[in-house]
Motif scaffolding. Sequence first.
Motif, short mmCIF file in Angstrom:
data_model
loop_
_atom_site.label_atom_id
_atom_site.label_comp_id
_atom_site.label_asym_id
_atom_site.label_seq_id
_atom_site.Cartn_x
_atom_site.Cartn_y
_atom_site.Cartn_z
N TRP A 204 -8.37 5.24 -5.19
CA TRP A 204 -7.81 6.02 -6.31
C TRP A 204 -7.48 5.12 -7.51
CZ3 TRP A 204 -8.38 9.90 -2.94
CH2 TRP A 204 -8.27 11.21 -3.40
N GLY A 205 -7.67 3.83 -7.34
CA GLY A 205 -7.46 2.90 -8.44
C GLY A 205 -6.08 2.32 -8.55
N TYR A 206 -5.27 2.45 -7.50
CA TYR A 206 -3.91 1.89 -7.55
C TYR A 206 -3.94 0.39 -7.27
CZ TYR A 206 -1.76 6.49 -7.84
OH TYR A 206 -1.36 7.74 -8.27
N GLY B 158 10.25 -2.14 -7.09
CA GLY B 158 9.48 -1.92 -8.30
C GLY B 158 7.98 -2.07 -8.15
N VAL B 159 7.48 -1.96 -6.91
CA VAL B 159 6.05 -2.16 -6.69
C VAL B 159 5.30 -0.84 -6.47
CG1 VAL B 159 6.35 -4.47 -5.78
CG2 VAL B 159 6.38 -2.53 -4.20
N ILE B 160 6.03 0.28 -6.34
CA ILE B 160 5.35 1.57 -6.30
C ILE B 160 6.00 2.51 -7.32
CG2 ILE B 160 4.79 1.28 -3.85
CD1 ILE B 160 6.78 3.49 -3.22
N GLU B 161 5.20 3.41 -7.85
CA GLU B 161 5.67 4.37 -8.84
C GLU B 161 6.41 5.53 -8.16
OE1 GLU B 161 2.17 5.73 -10.76
OE2 GLU B 161 1.55 3.74 -11.45
N TYR C 242 5.79 7.46 -4.60
CA TYR C 242 6.88 7.71 -3.66
C TYR C 242 6.90 9.18 -3.26
CZ TYR C 242 11.63 8.28 -1.86
OH TYR C 242 12.71 8.59 -1.08
N GLY C 243 6.69 10.07 -4.23
CA GLY C 243 6.63 11.50 -3.94
C GLY C 243 5.51 11.85 -2.99
N VAL C 244 4.37 11.19 -3.15
CA VAL C 244 3.23 11.41 -2.26
C VAL C 244 3.58 11.00 -0.83
CG1 VAL C 244 0.89 10.64 -1.69
CG2 VAL C 244 1.46 11.27 -4.05
N VAL C 245 4.25 9.85 -0.68
CA VAL C 245 4.63 9.36 0.65
C VAL C 245 5.64 10.30 1.30
CG1 VAL C 245 5.74 7.50 1.92
CG2 VAL C 245 4.11 6.96 0.11
N VAL C 246 6.62 10.78 0.52
CA VAL C 246 7.62 11.70 1.07
C VAL C 246 6.93 12.99 1.53
CG1 VAL C 246 9.60 13.16 0.51
CG2 VAL C 246 9.55 10.78 -0.23
N PHE C 247 5.99 13.49 0.73
CA PHE C 247 5.24 14.68 1.11
C PHE C 247 4.50 14.44 2.43
CE2 PHE C 247 1.13 16.86 1.18
CZ PHE C 247 1.53 18.18 1.13
N MET C 248 3.85 13.30 2.54
CA MET C 248 3.12 12.96 3.77
C MET C 248 4.05 12.90 4.97
SD MET C 248 2.78 10.10 5.96
CE MET C 248 3.29 8.73 4.92
#
Length: 411
Positions: free
Chosen positions: A127-129, A367-370, A374-380
């Motif tokens: 995804w380009g991260y 400060g290494v993830i946006e 973080y929202g994507v990880v919580v959803f997962m």
Amino acid sequence: MGAPFAIAPAAPPCFIAAEHHLSIPLAMLLVFGSAKLLAELFERAGQPGIVGEILAGIVIGPSVFGWIAPNELLHALSELGVMFLLFRVGLEVKPSELVQVGGTALMVAVLGVALPFVLGWAIMAAWGYPRVESIFVGAAMVATSVGITAQVLAAKGLLQLRASRIILGAAVIDDILGLLVLAIVSGFATGRVNVLDITLTATAALGTTALVATLGTRTMRRIVPRLSQSLRAGEVQFNVALVLLFALALLATYARMAAIIGAFLAGMALAESVSTRVNDLSAGVAELLVPFFLVGIGLQVDLGAVASPSLMILAAAVLIAAVASKWIGCGIAAAPLGWTEAMRIGVGMVPRGEVGMVVAQIGLSMGVIEKSVYGVVVFMAVATTLIAPPLLKMFYRGVRPIAVEERFQIG
């Protein structure tokens, strides 16, 4: 500690900064009552009640009605809830039973860590991260939240099955491996991978687990009867059990493992030396506190964090990878046991729950993830937690529960 729970003004359906405060009794009524109401509805619909309790957190939390938000007191009750849950599970598992499935559990844990980590890293990179952000998402997909699976299996009286014991053993190993992955990833993010520190962490974690698993039961067999005869205040065995629970939870924390692993080891150490009365009392405490753990998972959901089409696609990809990597990876490791057992073990290792969110929170604080990631990880984490119970019910359908008298062999 500030106000225990925060409530939004009645007009907007979302959570707003804490301006009004609920009393503790009303807040507990709201959390416990909504959890049990939805659990009852789901049970009547033929679905695991645990799913309803997690959804209760989403409904009353910031994502829907905004009646209540995560805070320190709710977090404390949640931690206590999952500790008592794992303590109860430990009381029904003997160390010898885990040793019997130790080799398979090790293979399940290793593949169940490696495959999710690689897939999570690969998806985020595609995804380009940035590389550091990608490996943090991979690390968040590693550790299983054994509390969810344990709750489902304990409720059905299925903890003594071979597949269930492998899941529990693999989850303990999984926690240690996840700890090491997090240490390496955090060091990589800061540019300082301390090999000595990682080695000491691994040694402390493995040593603590091995020591309790091997000597704990024998020690408690000698100590508990003596204390039962000499002490008089209240429920003596239960009091001793609580002291051991909190002591080993603290020891696990010092060994840089999750406190719930210490709680599980405490229960396992006492499994052959206490009466069923201890289990009954523990079950009563867990019945009160576990809903706060489950509702707390739902409260973490912020549907707005993955509202954009691109983030929704990314969240879906991460979720599919999270489910498939544990299901397939752990299932392959357990394949020699047969298809049915492999599927049960794979599904049992799927939930991430609070574990994945903690890893993502560390990445966010560094400060290494946006925030969007973080929202994507919580959803997962929440979605895997919701998916696992119905799948467990499906794959354990028709299995006879183990009667209480069969589970407890007091030595």
